[in-house]
Design a protein around this motif. Structure first.
Motif, PDB file in Angstrom:
ATOM      1  N   LEU A 151     -10.006  -7.075 -14.768  1.00 54.26           N
ATOM      2  CA  LEU A 151     -11.135  -6.468 -14.047  1.00 54.26           C
ATOM      3  C   LEU A 151     -10.619  -5.883 -13.077  1.00 54.26           C
ATOM      4  CD1 LEU A 151     -13.912  -9.142 -14.831  1.00 54.26           C
ATOM      5  CD2 LEU A 151     -13.173  -6.924 -16.323  1.00 54.26           C
ATOM      6  N   ILE A 152     -11.566  -4.810 -12.402  1.00 50.42           N
ATOM      7  CA  ILE A 152     -11.121  -4.006 -10.985  1.00 50.42           C
ATOM      8  C   ILE A 152     -11.189  -5.044  -9.980  1.00 50.42           C
ATOM      9  CG2 ILE A 152     -12.108  -2.474  -9.474  1.00 50.42           C
ATOM     10  CD1 ILE A 152     -10.978  -1.039 -11.726  1.00 50.42           C
ATOM     11  N   CYS A 153     -10.039  -4.873  -9.186  1.00 46.22           N
ATOM     12  CA  CYS A 153     -10.013  -5.735  -8.117  1.00 46.22           C
ATOM     13  C   CYS A 153     -11.174  -5.683  -7.271  1.00 46.22           C
ATOM     14  CB  CYS A 153      -8.733  -5.434  -7.365  1.00 46.22           C
ATOM     15  SG  CYS A 153      -8.527  -6.819  -5.871  1.00 46.22           S
ATOM     16  N   PRO A 154     -11.951  -6.558  -6.681  1.00 43.47           N
ATOM     17  CA  PRO A 154     -13.051  -6.351  -5.857  1.00 43.47           C
ATOM     18  C   PRO A 154     -12.788  -6.118  -4.598  1.00 43.47           C
ATOM     19  CG  PRO A 154     -12.920  -8.680  -6.299  1.00 43.47           C
ATOM     20  CD  PRO A 154     -11.883  -7.957  -7.120  1.00 43.47           C
ATOM     21  N   GLU A 155     -11.488  -6.548  -4.013  1.00 47.36           N
ATOM     22  CA  GLU A 155     -11.044  -6.678  -2.638  1.00 47.36           C
ATOM     23  C   GLU A 155     -10.538  -5.044  -2.417  1.00 47.36           C
ATOM     24  OE1 GLU A 155     -10.179  -8.432   0.694  1.00 47.36           O
ATOM     25  OE2 GLU A 155     -11.009  -9.622  -1.030  1.00 47.36           O
ATOM     26  N   CYS A 156     -10.000  -4.575  -3.079  1.00 46.22           N
ATOM     27  CA  CYS A 156      -9.411  -3.033  -2.828  1.00 46.22           C
ATOM     28  C   CYS A 156     -10.136  -1.892  -3.678  1.00 46.22           C
ATOM     29  CB  CYS A 156      -7.903  -2.816  -3.228  1.00 46.22           C
ATOM     30  SG  CYS A 156      -7.461  -3.096  -4.635  1.00 46.22           S
ATOM     31  N   ASN A 157     -11.168  -2.520  -4.368  1.00 50.51           N
ATOM     32  CA  ASN A 157     -11.919  -1.583  -5.478  1.00 50.51           C
ATOM     33  C   ASN A 157     -10.903  -0.717  -6.258  1.00 50.51           C
ATOM     34  OD1 ASN A 157     -14.405  -0.724  -6.442  1.00 50.51           O
ATOM     35  ND2 ASN A 157     -14.321   1.171  -5.107  1.00 50.51           N
ATOM     36  N   GLY A 158      -9.876  -1.534  -7.043  1.00 50.78           N
ATOM     37  CA  GLY A 158      -9.005  -0.869  -7.579  1.00 50.78           C
ATOM     38  C   GLY A 158      -8.191   0.081  -7.368  1.00 50.78           C
ATOM     39  N   LYS A 159      -8.009   0.218  -6.086  1.00 46.45           N
ATOM     40  CA  LYS A 159      -7.033   1.314  -5.362  1.00 46.45           C
ATOM     41  C   LYS A 159      -5.674   0.700  -5.543  1.00 46.45           C
ATOM     42  CE  LYS A 159      -9.641   4.625  -3.954  1.00 46.45           C
ATOM     43  NZ  LYS A 159      -9.469   5.984  -4.299  1.00 46.45           N
ATOM     44  N   GLY A 160      -5.309  -0.735  -5.146  1.00 44.00           N
ATOM     45  CA  GLY A 160      -4.083  -1.066  -5.088  1.00 44.00           C
ATOM     46  C   GLY A 160      -3.701  -1.410  -3.551  1.00 44.00           C
ATOM     47  N   GLY A 161      -4.488  -0.977  -2.443  1.00 42.84           N
ATOM     48  CA  GLY A 161      -3.936  -1.065  -1.157  1.00 42.84           C
ATOM     49  C   GLY A 161      -4.863  -0.659  -0.260  1.00 42.84           C
ATOM     50  N   ARG A 162      -4.470  -0.785   1.022  1.00 46.04           N
ATOM     51  CA  ARG A 162      -5.577  -0.352   2.030  1.00 46.04           C
ATOM     52  C   ARG A 162      -4.974   0.781   2.939  1.00 46.04           C
ATOM     53  NH1 ARG A 162      -5.536  -5.973   1.960  1.00 46.04           N
ATOM     54  NH2 ARG A 162      -7.688  -6.996   1.310  1.00 46.04           N
ATOM     55  N   ASN A 163      -6.002   1.397   3.345  1.00 40.30           N
ATOM     56  CA  ASN A 163      -5.574   2.643   4.476  1.00 40.30           C
ATOM     57  C   ASN A 163      -4.922   3.942   3.600  1.00 40.30           C
ATOM     58  OD1 ASN A 163      -7.069   1.362   6.434  1.00 40.30           O
ATOM     59  ND2 ASN A 163      -5.127   0.227   7.183  1.00 40.30           N
ATOM     60  N   PRO A 164      -5.332   4.453   2.731  1.00 36.09           N
ATOM     61  CA  PRO A 164      -4.687   5.307   1.770  1.00 36.09           C
ATOM     62  C   PRO A 164      -4.208   6.635   2.618  1.00 36.09           C
ATOM     63  CG  PRO A 164      -6.747   5.303   1.166  1.00 36.09           C
ATOM     64  CD  PRO A 164      -6.595   4.203   2.111  1.00 36.09           C
ATOM     65  N   LYS A 165      -3.048   7.308   2.386  1.00 37.21           N
ATOM     66  CA  LYS A 165      -2.979   8.648   2.788  1.00 37.21           C
ATOM     67  C   LYS A 165      -2.148   9.263   1.531  1.00 37.21           C
ATOM     68  CE  LYS A 165       1.419   6.642   5.055  1.00 37.21           C
ATOM     69  NZ  LYS A 165       2.023   6.479   6.262  1.00 37.21           N
ATOM     70  N   LYS A 166      -1.855  10.608   1.883  1.00 36.84           N
ATOM     71  CA  LYS A 166      -1.017  11.371   0.968  1.00 36.84           C
ATOM     72  C   LYS A 166       0.383  10.952   0.639  1.00 36.84           C
ATOM     73  CE  LYS A 166      -3.266  15.831   1.154  1.00 36.84           C
ATOM     74  NZ  LYS A 166      -2.983  17.441   1.482  1.00 36.84           N
ATOM     75  N   CYS A 167       0.703  10.765  -0.357  1.00 39.87           N
ATOM     76  CA  CYS A 167       2.061  10.476  -0.725  1.00 39.87           C
ATOM     77  C   CYS A 167       2.984  11.447  -0.276  1.00 39.87           C
ATOM     78  CB  CYS A 167       2.172  10.422  -2.459  1.00 39.87           C
ATOM     79  SG  CYS A 167       3.944  10.051  -3.085  1.00 39.87           S
ATOM     80  N   SER A 168       4.208  10.845   0.568  1.00 49.72           N
ATOM     81  CA  SER A 168       4.901  11.657   1.342  1.00 49.72           C
ATOM     82  C   SER A 168       6.035  12.542   0.255  1.00 49.72           C
ATOM     83  CB  SER A 168       5.867  10.834   2.201  1.00 49.72           C
ATOM     84  OG  SER A 168       6.537   9.944   1.665  1.00 49.72           O
ATOM     85  N   LYS A 169       6.024  11.911  -1.138  1.00 44.34           N
ATOM     86  CA  LYS A 169       7.167  12.630  -1.919  1.00 44.34           C
ATOM     87  C   LYS A 169       6.291  13.579  -2.540  1.00 44.34           C
ATOM     88  CE  LYS A 169      10.461  11.364  -5.511  1.00 44.34           C
ATOM     89  NZ  LYS A 169      11.594  11.661  -4.550  1.00 44.34           N
ATOM     90  N   CYS A 170       5.235  13.564  -3.099  1.00 42.95           N
ATOM     91  CA  CYS A 170       4.681  14.754  -3.922  1.00 42.95           C
ATOM     92  C   CYS A 170       3.367  15.534  -3.283  1.00 42.95           C
ATOM     93  CB  CYS A 170       3.808  13.979  -5.003  1.00 42.95           C
ATOM     94  SG  CYS A 170       2.554  12.692  -5.005  1.00 42.95           S
TER      95      CYS A 170
END
Length: 372
Positions: A151-170
């Motif tokens: 089930l979707i992780c309730p801690e990160c709401n399915g994002k997988g991490g905190r404080n997202p930003k644009k991927c530097s590679k793509c």
């Protein structure tokens, strides 16, 4: 340059129809498309695309059949090294390949930017085996069971991490483009970004609960209303109750397969019930009335005089109310005339008197007597 056999490249005969050529190309394009992580092969993909570009066009195929692949080398025959917009590819629906647009990955022929981020994917289905008693299956019931789901992780709401930003590679696109020079020009191959796995985002910190997996294993309690009439091996589907999808994809389904316990008295055949009823010799000869247990309660049944062993008597409507078919089954009584193995003196005397009874008028006995 070595001559190419375009028919061999696509795996079709020289008499192949347009539909057969198209079908062969679709199959091989799926297999060798650069986006296919398991069997993708850019060189093979170029080769089958070139073959299809010729054989799918009636005029080019005619030139090829007459002059071979040499007719299309160095821009001859109007093939133009694919510079004419893929020639015979205009009538083919590449989106059906479900591996991304060929025009975005082949020779720099991009038709515009792809939507950033990974594609939504549906969650996996789950199969649960549910045990039922005979009565629960016959009359229906409400059962609660436990199932382990992603089930979707309730801690990160399915994002997988905190404080997202644009991927530097793509740069947030979720995909990266690689260029490669070949004899046919510059080939651009677009694939999922290896750093963000297509999400277009990277995080300052990975979620401590799901460890970046976006989902967590969870024991879930589910209550199911089982309709009357389900049988051993039947399945029910609970749509959208299964494992969580990825990237906004739909949840999978839960399939419940029923295992029904056998009854000590009744045998079941679909919506019909069978019961073996023992009768004494005198009950069978003289006839009788007996109380018979049905799944709906006691039923008083008359057995005619002269009832034979293994006779089938139908009790209409006393079977299973099958909600799947909307039909009501019947109950069948199978007679079992019991021959006594031990007799007291009085009983033996009575049977000796009965032994004086002849079968001279019985038709079956008359036929046997002719050969005696």
């Amino acid at each position: 340059m070595a001559k190419k056999d375009f028919y061999e490249v696509l795996g079709v005969s020289k008499n192949a129809t347009e539909a057969e050529i198209k079908s062969a190309f679709r199959k091989k394009a799926k297999e060798y498309h650069p986006d296919n992580k398991e069997t993708g092969n850019a060189e093979k993909f170029k080769e089958i695309s070139e073959a299809y570009g010729v054989l799918s066009d009636a005029n080019k195929r005619k030139q090829y059949d007459q002059f071979g692949s040499a007719a299309f080398e160095n821009g001859a025959g109007g093939f133009g090294g694919f510079n004419d917009g893929f020639g015979g590819f205009s009538g083919f629906d590449f989106e059906d390949l479900d591996l991304g647009s060929i025009f975005e990955t082949f020779m720099g022929g991009s038709r515009g930017s792809r939507t950033s981020g990974p594609r939504p994917s549906r969650g996996a289905d789950t199969l649960v085996n549910l045990n039922l008693s005979f009565e629960e299956a016959v009359f229906g019931c409400e059962k609660t069971f436990e199932v382990k789901l992603d089930l979707i992780c309730p801690e990160c709401n399915g994002k997988g991490g905190r404080n997202p930003k644009k991927c530097s590679k793509c740069g947030g696109r979720g995909r990266v483009v690689k260029e490669q020079r070949s004899i046919l020009g510059i080939i651009q191959t677009e694939s999922v970004c290896p750093d963000c796995h297509g999400s277009g985002e990277e995080f300052e910190s990975i979620c401590s609960k799901c460890h970046g997996n976006q989902t967590i294993k969870t024991n879930k309690s589910i209550t199911l209303k089982v309709p009357s009439g389900v049988d051993n091996g039947d399945q029910m589907r609970m749509s959208g109750k299964g494992n969580a999808g990825a990237n906004g994809g739909a949840n999978g389904d839960i399939y419940i397969e029923f295992s029904v316990k056998e009854h000590p008295l009744y045998k079941r055949d679909g919506k019909d019930i069978y019961l073996i009823v023992p009768l004494t010799i005198t009950e069978a000869v003289l006839g009788c009335k007996k109380d018979i247990p049905t799944i709906y309660g006691k039923e008083n049944v008359s057995f005619a005089a002269g009832t034979q062993n293994n006779e089938k008597i139908k009790l209409k409507g006393k079977g299973i109310d099958d909600k799947k078919t909307g039909k009501l089954g019947d109950m069948y009584l199978i007679t079992n005339v019991i021959i006594p193995t031990k007799l007291d003196r009085t009983q033996k005397s009575l049977f000796n008197d009965l032994n004086e009874t002849t079968l001279d008028n019985d038709e079956a006995f008359k036929k046997i007597k002719k050969y005696l």
